[in-house]
Design an enzyme around this catalytic site. Structure first.
Site, short mmCIF file in Angstrom:
data_model
loop_
_atom_site.label_atom_id
_atom_site.label_comp_id
_atom_site.label_asym_id
_atom_site.label_seq_id
_atom_site.Cartn_x
_atom_site.Cartn_y
_atom_site.Cartn_z
N HIS A 1 -2.50 1.06 6.89
CA HIS A 1 -2.91 1.01 5.48
C HIS A 1 -3.11 2.41 4.95
O HIS A 1 -3.44 3.34 5.70
CB HIS A 1 -4.19 0.20 5.31
CG HIS A 1 -4.55 -0.07 3.88
ND1 HIS A 1 -3.77 -0.85 3.06
CD2 HIS A 1 -5.57 0.38 3.11
CE1 HIS A 1 -4.32 -0.91 1.85
NE2 HIS A 1 -5.40 -0.16 1.85
N HIS B 1 -5.89 1.87 -4.26
CA HIS B 1 -4.98 1.34 -3.25
C HIS B 1 -4.59 -0.10 -3.59
O HIS B 1 -5.21 -0.75 -4.42
CB HIS B 1 -5.62 1.41 -1.85
CG HIS B 1 -6.77 0.48 -1.64
ND1 HIS B 1 -7.05 -0.09 -0.42
CD2 HIS B 1 -7.73 -0.01 -2.47
CE1 HIS B 1 -8.11 -0.86 -0.49
NE2 HIS B 1 -8.55 -0.83 -1.73
N CYS C 1 0.81 -1.22 0.00
CA CYS C 1 0.00 0.00 0.00
C CYS C 1 0.85 1.27 0.00
O CYS C 1 0.63 2.17 -0.82
CB CYS C 1 -0.95 -0.01 1.19
SG CYS C 1 -0.16 0.03 2.82
#
Length: 389
Positions: free
Chosen positions: A349, A361, A301
């Protein structure tokens, strides 16, 4: 008289009743069936599908958090290795200069020996355990020639600096060993969490996997509804801001001033950079999530957001918990395309906002870079929004 009694038939007594061996066997069977019946609830005591899904998601999150620790340790290891290499090169160069200084002093000692000089100053110096020992034990420095004094001073300086750099190199090597240990630990943690998640999923039947997919679709639909609501709110907010700006411009014109808002150039500059970052991120859609990856074939990520903003000329740190501090925090209602959206209390994240409640993402292991609602894991999962440039 007891010797004339008949022996009792084999068997056991139950509540004072004599039972033959056959009855005993029957009772044993009943007992086993009873145990099986009691054990049945334990066999059925398996987690629900929702519990399995939560456990798998938790494992993926833990793996992603460990991935950030791995990325951080990897970055530190790389920097530390470069520092060690630089120090070792420096030590090698200083050692060479030290050897040259020692050779020059040796030539003075040889010359003194050949000429039979009465004060073998340089030889005494070279035989001393340390330069300081020489100065402490002799009073011959005043009788050295000018060139000898320069050579001795140079030797003392080179030896002191070399010893200092060697100590720095030793300490850096120890630090490197520690960071390599952290790197190894983080890597093992990631692999263990992923293995646990795969094991849980492997135990699901085809029917359970289908039900799990249906639950995921319901979550996505709910996330889409929330994203649409956020998009409506942002559109209304933008319209109100535009109307306010028009009224302000109108008032400024009537007052003889045609200057625009001072924030417009900055907003325009940000929008230009964000457009480049988003163009890069969109081009990565479909590439796999791989922990620790920074492209170009796969990403985790923070690797994706770092690469996207690098394409726009903005350098971001490697990990999520560093990226969250690399910019200005804004409210979710004020989020603009290009902003970074961070998730969970441990900031494990991140995605890049594209507008209308959506982001791009790299979701998790086993998934691919994709567009998805920022509410994919519920509104409570959103930690903060940061504008990186």
């Amino acid at each position: 008289m007891a010797s004339h009694r008949k022996s009792r038939p084999a068997g056991t007594r139950v509540a004072g009743i004599r039972t033959p061996a056959l009855a005993t066997a029957a009772l044993t069977s009943v007992a086993l069936l009873s145990q099986s019946a009691n054990a049945a609830p334990e066999a059925d005591d398996k987690p629900s599908l929702e519990e399995v899904e939560k456990k798998v998601d938790d494992l993926y999150r833990q793996a992603e958090s460990a991935t950030d620790k791995y990325n951080s340790a990897k970055e530190k290891t790389t920097k530390q290795r470069k520092r060690v290499d630089t120090l070792l090169d420096d030590v090698a160069q200083r050692t060479q200069k030290l050897n040259e200084a020692r050779e020059e002093l040796g030539s003075f000692a040889a010359a003194q020996y050949r000429t039979g000089a009465s004060a073998p100053d340089t030889a005494t110096f070279l035989l001393a355990d340390t330069p300081q020992d020489y100065f402490d034990q002799t009073q011959l420095m005043d009788r050295m020639t000018g060139r000898q004094k320069v050579a001795v001073d140079d030797y003392v300086t080179q030896q002191s600096e070399t010893m200092k750099k060697r100590q720095e190199a030793t300490e850096s090597l120890e630090t490197l060993t520690d960071t390599q240990g952290d790197l190894k630990t983080a890597k093992a943690t990631v692999q263990r969490k992923l293995a646990d998640a795969r094991e849980l999923l492997s135990k699901l039947t085809a029917e359970e996997k289908a039900r799990l997919a249906a639950i995921e679709r319901e979550k996505q639909q709910e996330a889409a509804r929330k994203a649409a609501e956020l998009a409506r709110q942002q559109a209304a907010q933008q319209k109100a801001q535009e109307q306010a700006a028009q009224q302000q411009d109108s008032g400024s014109s009537s007052a003889g001033s045609g200057t625009s808002s001072s924030t417009a150039p900055a907003d325009s500059s940000y929008a230009t950079k964000a457009e480049k970052a988003l163009a890069f991120a969109r081009a990565q859609i479909g590439k796999p999530y791989v922990w620790g990856a920074v492209g170009p074939g796969s990403y985790d990520c923070s690797g994706l957001t770092q690469a996207a903003w690098k394409a726009a000329g903005v350098t971001l740190p490697r990990t999520t918990y560093d990226q969250v501090n690399a910019g200005t925090t804004v409210s979710l209602a004020d989020a603009q395309p290009g902003d970074l959206v961070f998730f969970y209390d441990d900031i494990s994240h991140v995605g890049i906002y594209i507008g209308n409640g959506m982001m791009i993402h790299a979701p998790k292991p086993g998934a691919y870079v994709r567009e998805e609602s920022i509410y994919y894991d519920g509104q409570s999962a959103i930690h903060s929004v940061v504008r990186p440039a």
